[in-house]
Structure formats: C-alpha cells, structure tokens
Design a protein around this motif. Structure first.
Motif, PDB file in Angstrom:
ATOM      1  N   GLY A 103       0.565  -1.389  -0.101  1.00 62.86           N
ATOM      2  CA  GLY A 103       0.258  -0.193  -0.076  1.00 62.86           C
ATOM      3  C   GLY A 103       0.492   1.564   0.105  1.00 62.86           C
ATOM      4  N   ILE A 104       2.770   1.206   0.556  1.00 63.39           N
ATOM      5  CA  ILE A 104       3.255   2.285   0.334  1.00 63.39           C
ATOM      6  C   ILE A 104       3.684   2.733  -0.947  1.00 63.39           C
ATOM      7  CG2 ILE A 104       5.511   3.109   0.816  1.00 63.39           C
ATOM      8  CD1 ILE A 104       4.543   1.640   4.079  1.00 63.39           C
ATOM      9  N   VAL A 105       3.900   1.885  -1.924  1.00 66.31           N
ATOM     10  CA  VAL A 105       3.771   1.595  -2.931  1.00 66.31           C
ATOM     11  C   VAL A 105       3.568   2.930  -4.519  1.00 66.31           C
ATOM     12  CG1 VAL A 105       4.834   0.590  -5.417  1.00 66.31           C
ATOM     13  CG2 VAL A 105       5.195  -0.864  -3.073  1.00 66.31           C
ATOM     14  N   PRO A 106       1.932   3.245  -3.903  1.00 69.19           N
ATOM     15  CA  PRO A 106       1.387   3.850  -5.020  1.00 69.19           C
ATOM     16  C   PRO A 106       2.364   5.302  -4.180  1.00 69.19           C
ATOM     17  CG  PRO A 106      -0.091   2.673  -4.871  1.00 69.19           C
ATOM     18  CD  PRO A 106       1.163   2.350  -3.629  1.00 69.19           C
ATOM     19  N   HIS A 107       2.154   5.763  -2.962  1.00 63.55           N
ATOM     20  CA  HIS A 107       2.295   7.037  -2.244  1.00 63.55           C
ATOM     21  C   HIS A 107       3.784   7.342  -3.019  1.00 63.55           C
ATOM     22  CE1 HIS A 107      -1.093   6.756  -0.010  1.00 63.55           C
ATOM     23  NE2 HIS A 107      -0.840   6.029   0.239  1.00 63.55           N
ATOM     24  N   MET A 108       4.654   5.868  -2.780  1.00 63.80           N
ATOM     25  CA  MET A 108       6.240   6.482  -3.020  1.00 63.80           C
ATOM     26  C   MET A 108       6.251   6.364  -4.386  1.00 63.80           C
ATOM     27  SD  MET A 108       8.448   4.258  -0.511  1.00 63.80           S
ATOM     28  CE  MET A 108       8.642   4.555   1.121  1.00 63.80           C
ATOM     29  N   ALA A 109       5.873   6.188  -5.680  1.00 68.36           N
ATOM     30  CA  ALA A 109       5.834   6.587  -6.592  1.00 68.36           C
ATOM     31  C   ALA A 109       5.153   7.352  -7.514  1.00 68.36           C
ATOM     32  CB  ALA A 109       4.808   5.442  -7.742  1.00 68.36           C
ATOM     33  N   ALA A 110       3.890   8.374  -6.584  1.00 74.13           N
ATOM     34  CA  ALA A 110       3.387   9.369  -7.095  1.00 74.13           C
ATOM     35  C   ALA A 110       4.334   9.902  -6.632  1.00 74.13           C
ATOM     36  CB  ALA A 110       2.675   9.682  -6.613  1.00 74.13           C
ATOM     37  N   ALA A 111       5.522  10.570  -5.162  1.00 76.23           N
ATOM     38  CA  ALA A 111       6.838  11.181  -5.148  1.00 76.23           C
ATOM     39  C   ALA A 111       7.421  11.122  -5.537  1.00 76.23           C
ATOM     40  CB  ALA A 111       6.666  10.779  -3.809  1.00 76.23           C
ATOM     41  N   ILE A 112       8.185   9.928  -6.466  1.00 74.51           N
ATOM     42  CA  ILE A 112       9.530   9.833  -7.398  1.00 74.51           C
ATOM     43  C   ILE A 112       8.513  10.654  -9.302  1.00 74.51           C
ATOM     44  CG2 ILE A 112      10.628   8.441  -8.711  1.00 74.51           C
ATOM     45  CD1 ILE A 112      10.771   6.510  -6.152  1.00 74.51           C
TER      46      ILE A 112
END
Length: 205
Positions: free
Chosen positions: A45-54
């Motif tokens: 569930g963290i992946v989308p947020h990290m991808a969005a930040a990157i």
C-alpha cells in the motif's frame, strides 16, 4: 545509506498507525501467517505513494484541494467501515477456526491492507517531502537513489509490521479464550479506527 535516514524511517514505521493496527488485529484474530499477509499488503500500500512522490504526482494532491479532500474522505469512509465491521464480528477482529483460517482468502487480507495505506493522501505528501531530503543535491540522476531509499523503507515496514503480527499471534490464545477480553479488544480496535478516521478527516494539505 545514511544513519539519519535509517533512524528517521524506523521512527516513522514503528509509530502506531492504521497499518500497524490492522496487522495486530489480524494476528490476534487469524494467527501469524495471516498477519504476515497483512504486513505484506500494508507494505504494498506504500508503493503508490512512493511512486507518486518519485514521479511528482504527489504535488497534485498538495496543490489541488478537491483531489486531496476526495481522496481523504474515501480513506475516512473506509476506516469507519473497518470500525463497523469489527464491531459486527465479521471484519477485522473476527476470530476464525483453524479450518476458516486455512480457507480464508489471503487476497482479501492483502486487499484490505493495501486499501488502508493507499487511501491516505497524507502518505503521498509525506514522501514528497521525505525522500528528497536524503538525495544529495548534486546527484545527476536521483531516480536510482530514491528507488533505493524506497526499497529500504518498504523492507523496514514489512519487518516491523511482521514483528507486531508475531507479538499479536503470540498472545492470541490468551485473548480468544476470554470472551470478555475479546469483546473489549473488539471495541478498542473499533474505537481506534474511528479515532484514526477522525484524525484523517481533520488533516489538511
């Protein structure tokens, strides 16, 4: 990998939140294997947020009030649903028999765990501000460095959440053998989900 990043990440991961709460509840109700699945789902569930930040997409949530509020209240609604289903004894803290534990869909646990972290817009904004701090300004291509930091953060999340699940599973027999304690735990978890939902509802960009 800087010591500052590791320490900061550990503090963030260890701090109780919806993901940790769900993992503990899963460990109490369904055992250690299910809590590992929950830990994995929360990590995903963290992946989308990290991808969005990157990718810089998190900036949209930061600048668009409509996008932020929409995403936020979807998260609030889901937390309230988890609280309701917990009290109804058919959701987060439903104690299952051995046969039910075996047959219980790992996909369902994973899906719930992913949604818990995915429907929190503050995570995207947090990573938008968090990750760049640990990327040297002179770095020509920051993408590999940010991916490396993200991978370490996700690994740390999984390990810590798995430890929460292991602890919950260890005391599981003591909890489920006492109906009064289980009822108290169910109300406590439901109240915690409501409280976290209220906290999210008050969150601003």
């Amino acid at each position: 990998m800087s010591v500052e990043f590791l320490i900061t990440s550990l503090i963030i991961v260890v701090s109780p939140g919806t993901g940790a709460l769900y993992t503990i509840a899963t460990g109490l109700s369904r055992g250690f294997r299910a809590s590992l699945v929950a830990s994995f789902g929360c990590t995903l569930g963290i992946v989308p947020h990290m991808a969005a930040a990157i990718a810089g997409l998190a900036a949209i949530l930061h600048t668009s009030a409509v996008a932020f509020e929409t995403f936020k209240y979807l998260g609030v609604a889901y937390l309230l649903y988890l609280a309701w289903s917990t009290l109804r004894e058919r959701g987060t803290l439903k104690v299952e028999t051995k046969e039910e534990e075996t047959n219980h869909s790992a996909a369902r646990i994973t899906g719930t765990a992913i949604l818990i972290n995915f429907l929190n817009p503050k995570l995207s904004i947090f990573f938008l501000a968090f990750l760049p701090q640990f990327v040297p300004a002179h770095t020509a291509n920051s993408l590999p460095r940010m991916l490396e930091l993200s991978a370490v953060f996700m690994l740390m999340t999984f390990v810590v959440f798995a430890a929460y699940g292991l602890f919950a599973a260890a005391v599981r027999d003591h909890v489920i053998s006492r109906p009064k304690v289980l009822a108290w735990m169910r109300r406590t978890f439901a109240a915690a989900f409501v409280g976290l939902g209220f906290q999210l509802a008050l969150a601003s960009r």
